[in-house]
Design a protein around this motif. Structure first.
Motif, PDB file in Angstrom:
ATOM      1  N   UNK A  97       0.831  -1.216   0.000  1.00  9.10           N
ATOM      2  CA  UNK A  97       0.000   0.000   0.000  1.00  9.10           C
ATOM      3  C   UNK A  97       0.857   1.253   0.000  1.00  9.10           C
ATOM      4  N   UNK A  98       1.946   1.234   0.756  1.00  6.20           N
ATOM      5  CA  UNK A  98       2.851   2.389   0.780  1.00  6.20           C
ATOM      6  C   UNK A  98       3.441   2.604  -0.611  1.00  6.20           C
ATOM      7  N   UNK A  99       3.935   1.531  -1.213  1.00  4.24           N
ATOM      8  CA  UNK A  99       4.497   1.629  -2.563  1.00  4.24           C
ATOM      9  C   UNK A  99       3.407   2.022  -3.555  1.00  4.24           C
ATOM     10  N   UNK A 100       2.212   1.472  -3.390  1.00  4.17           N
ATOM     11  CA  UNK A 100       1.104   1.809  -4.278  1.00  4.17           C
ATOM     12  C   UNK A 100       0.760   3.281  -4.234  1.00  4.17           C
ATOM     13  N   UNK A 101       0.767   3.850  -3.057  1.00  6.01           N
ATOM     14  CA  UNK A 101       0.503   5.282  -2.927  1.00  6.01           C
ATOM     15  C   UNK A 101       1.592   6.103  -3.620  1.00  6.01           C
ATOM     16  N   UNK A 102       2.842   5.727  -3.390  1.00  4.13           N
ATOM     17  CA  UNK A 102       3.951   6.459  -4.017  1.00  4.13           C
ATOM     18  C   UNK A 102       3.915   6.348  -5.540  1.00  4.13           C
ATOM     19  N   UNK A 103       3.691   5.144  -6.049  1.00  7.04           N
ATOM     20  CA  UNK A 103       3.692   4.977  -7.506  1.00  7.04           C
ATOM     21  C   UNK A 103       2.442   5.584  -8.140  1.00  7.04           C
ATOM     22  N   UNK A 104       1.321   5.580  -7.436  1.00  7.40           N
ATOM     23  CA  UNK A 104       0.125   6.240  -7.969  1.00  7.40           C
ATOM     24  C   UNK A 104       0.360   7.739  -8.083  1.00  7.40           C
ATOM     25  N   UNK A 105       1.029   8.316  -7.084  1.00  7.77           N
ATOM     26  CA  UNK A 105       1.374   9.734  -7.161  1.00  7.77           C
ATOM     27  C   UNK A 105       2.338  10.008  -8.312  1.00  7.77           C
ATOM     28  N   UNK A 106       3.255   9.070  -8.559  1.00  5.58           N
ATOM     29  CA  UNK A 106       4.166   9.219  -9.695  1.00  5.58           C
ATOM     30  C   UNK A 106       3.419   9.174 -11.022  1.00  5.58           C
ATOM     31  N   UNK A 107       2.435   8.290 -11.125  1.00  6.11           N
ATOM     32  CA  UNK A 107       1.634   8.207 -12.350  1.00  6.11           C
ATOM     33  C   UNK A 107       0.929   9.528 -12.604  1.00  6.11           C
ATOM     34  N   UNK A 108       0.275  10.033 -11.579  1.00  4.21           N
ATOM     35  CA  UNK A 108      -0.462  11.292 -11.722  1.00  4.21           C
ATOM     36  C   UNK A 108       0.503  12.423 -12.069  1.00  4.21           C
ATOM     37  N   UNK A 109       1.609  12.505 -11.355  1.00  2.00           N
ATOM     38  CA  UNK A 109       2.581  13.565 -11.608  1.00  2.00           C
ATOM     39  C   UNK A 109       3.188  13.499 -13.000  1.00  2.00           C
ATOM     40  N   UNK A 110       3.532  12.297 -13.432  1.00  2.00           N
ATOM     41  CA  UNK A 110       4.153  12.174 -14.753  1.00  2.00           C
ATOM     42  C   UNK A 110       3.172  12.480 -15.872  1.00  2.00           C
ATOM     43  N   UNK A 111       1.916  12.096 -15.706  1.00  2.00           N
ATOM     44  CA  UNK A 111       0.922  12.390 -16.743  1.00  2.00           C
ATOM     45  C   UNK A 111       0.534  13.861 -16.759  1.00  2.00           C
ATOM     46  N   UNK A 112       0.466  14.466 -15.583  1.00  2.00           N
ATOM     47  CA  UNK A 112       0.105  15.882 -15.536  1.00  2.00           C
ATOM     48  C   UNK A 112       1.271  16.804 -15.903  1.00  2.00           C
ATOM     49  N   UNK A 113       2.491  16.273 -15.914  1.00  2.00           N
ATOM     50  CA  UNK A 113       3.647  17.119 -16.247  1.00  2.00           C
ATOM     51  C   UNK A 113       3.690  17.486 -17.723  1.00  2.00           C
ATOM     52  N   UNK A 114       3.067  16.690 -18.559  1.00  2.00           N
ATOM     53  CA  UNK A 114       3.018  16.987 -20.001  1.00  2.00           C
ATOM     54  C   UNK A 114       1.602  16.764 -20.511  1.00  2.00           C
ATOM     55  N   UNK A 115       0.640  17.577 -20.063  1.00  2.00           N
ATOM     56  CA  UNK A 115      -0.756  17.316 -20.426  1.00  2.00           C
ATOM     57  C   UNK A 115      -1.053  17.474 -21.913  1.00  2.00           C
ATOM     58  N   UNK A 116      -0.369  18.389 -22.589  1.00  2.00           N
ATOM     59  CA  UNK A 116      -0.655  18.586 -24.011  1.00  2.00           C
ATOM     60  C   UNK A 116      -0.303  17.356 -24.830  1.00  2.00           C
ATOM     61  N   UNK A 117       0.871  16.780 -24.558  1.00 12.35           N
ATOM     62  CA  UNK A 117       1.282  15.569 -25.261  1.00 12.35           C
ATOM     63  C   UNK A 117       0.358  14.405 -24.932  1.00 12.35           C
ATOM     64  N   UNK A 118       0.000  14.282 -23.664  1.00 21.00           N
ATOM     65  CA  UNK A 118      -0.852  13.180 -23.238  1.00 21.00           C
ATOM     66  C   UNK A 118      -2.264  13.316 -23.800  1.00 21.00           C
ATOM     67  N   UNK A 119      -2.802  14.533 -23.820  1.00 20.64           N
ATOM     68  CA  UNK A 119      -4.146  14.733 -24.363  1.00 20.64           C
ATOM     69  C   UNK A 119      -4.147  14.441 -25.854  1.00 20.64           C
ATOM     70  N   UNK A 120      -3.101  14.835 -26.568  1.00 18.60           N
ATOM     71  CA  UNK A 120      -3.053  14.532 -28.009  1.00 18.60           C
ATOM     72  C   UNK A 120      -2.955  13.030 -28.246  1.00 18.60           C
ATOM     73  N   UNK A 121      -2.252  12.327 -27.356  1.00 17.43           N
ATOM     74  CA  UNK A 121      -2.176  10.876 -27.457  1.00 17.43           C
ATOM     75  C   UNK A 121      -3.557  10.250 -27.235  1.00 17.43           C
ATOM     76  N   UNK A 122      -4.292  10.745 -26.244  1.00 15.84           N
ATOM     77  CA  UNK A 122      -5.632  10.241 -25.960  1.00 15.84           C
ATOM     78  C   UNK A 122      -6.567  10.559 -27.133  1.00 15.84           C
ATOM     79  N   UNK A 123      -6.441  11.743 -27.728  1.00 20.62           N
ATOM     80  CA  UNK A 123      -7.255  12.091 -28.897  1.00 20.62           C
ATOM     81  C   UNK A 123      -7.004  11.117 -30.040  1.00 20.62           C
ATOM     82  N   UNK A 124      -5.748  10.783 -30.266  1.00 18.62           N
ATOM     83  CA  UNK A 124      -5.401   9.828 -31.321  1.00 18.62           C
ATOM     84  C   UNK A 124      -6.049   8.482 -31.060  1.00 18.62           C
ATOM     85  N   UNK A 125      -6.009   8.030 -29.830  1.00 16.23           N
ATOM     86  CA  UNK A 125      -6.617   6.742 -29.481  1.00 16.23           C
ATOM     87  C   UNK A 125      -8.132   6.796 -29.640  1.00 16.23           C
TER      88      UNK A 125
END
Length: 159
Positions: free
Chosen positions: A16-44
């Motif tokens: 659970x401790x690791x899960x919390x840390x890695x979940x925060x990493x997922x959110x942080x990494x995806x939110x750090x480049x929202x334009x690229x990620x949103x364009x990727x989601x649009x493509x999908x």
């Protein structure tokens, strides 16, 4: 009901401790480049060839939530399995758990490094898995008095 020195339950807690840390990493990494990620989601979304309601931004944020939940669940279950492995190996020294966690951390970090497209994020995943080891050994060595009578909330309110 759980008890002290239960490797499966201890693995769940450390997971659970690791899960919390890695979940925060997922959110942080995806939110750090929202334009690229949103364009990727649009493509999908457009590649599915189905007229889906809503915008790509909505799907992007849904993807963030699901990715964070998925990473938390992965860590939770994996932590439990490492605890069971520790028990199955008859509580071998710290080296066994360390090797297993580093192996899992490297695989997780390597895979998610490509998702984030940056090496520091991959290293951060590996380091977050390294947090499993001290948490696991802290809780596996607790005594009955440190652990408490029970860890279940429903039992606590009956006393």
């Amino acid at each position: 009901m759980s008890s002290p020195n239960d490797p499966g339950q201890t693995g769940v807690i450390a997971g659970r401790v690791v899960g919390l840390l890695t979940a925060l990493l997922v959110v942080g990494s995806l939110l750090s480049a929202p334009d690229e990620s949103v364009s990727w989601v649009e493509t999908v979304v457009h590649g599915v060839s189905v007229n889906l309601p809503g915008s790509a931004t909505l799907y992007f944020y849904a993807y963030i939530v699901l990715a964070a939940i998925g990473q938390y669940v992965f860590s939770y279950v994996t932590g439990s399995l490492v605890g069971v492995l520790y028990s199955w190996l008859e509580r071998k020294p710290i080296v066994i758990v360390t090797v297993a966690i580093l192996f899992i951390g490297f695989i997780n970090g390597f895979a998610l490094r490509f998702d984030a497209q940056t090496t520091p994020i991959g290293i951060a995943y590996i380091l977050s898995w390294c947090c499993f080891i001290p948490v696991f050994y802290y809780y596996i060595e607790t005594t009955e008095s440190q652990w408490g009578k029970t860890r279940r909330l429903d039992q606590r309110f009956k006393d």
